[in-house]
Scaffold this active site. Sequence first.
Site, short mmCIF file in Angstrom:
data_model
loop_
_atom_site.label_atom_id
_atom_site.label_comp_id
_atom_site.label_asym_id
_atom_site.label_seq_id
_atom_site.Cartn_x
_atom_site.Cartn_y
_atom_site.Cartn_z
N PRO A 103 0.82 -1.22 0.00
CA PRO A 103 0.00 0.00 0.00
C PRO A 103 0.85 1.27 0.00
O PRO A 103 1.88 1.34 0.67
CB PRO A 103 -0.79 -0.10 1.30
CG PRO A 103 -0.67 -1.51 1.75
CD PRO A 103 0.62 -2.01 1.19
N LEU A 104 0.38 2.24 -0.76
CA LEU A 104 0.99 3.57 -0.78
C LEU A 104 -0.12 4.58 -0.54
O LEU A 104 -1.08 4.64 -1.31
CB LEU A 104 1.67 3.84 -2.12
CG LEU A 104 2.11 5.28 -2.37
CD1 LEU A 104 3.15 5.74 -1.36
CD2 LEU A 104 2.63 5.44 -3.79
#
Length: 76
Positions: A2-3
Amino acid sequence: MPLVTVKVVEGVFTTEQKKEMISRITDAVVDVEGEALRPVTWVLVEEVDSGLWGIGGTGLTTTDVQSLQGRVPVPH
């Protein structure tokens, strides 16, 4: 991996507040996806120049945001 990108107007949040955002956002992702993703969760806090965040056709300044927070603007 995840970013999460968080954009804020420059000069509104302290370094400590931005670090707290990173920690809490990471915790939120881990709550949803599981502890195994903690080491690969990226959180970026990006500052936008004062006046270059437009809402309703008007640039929002650091002073504007501080006023919304009920804070007395700090002179630069």
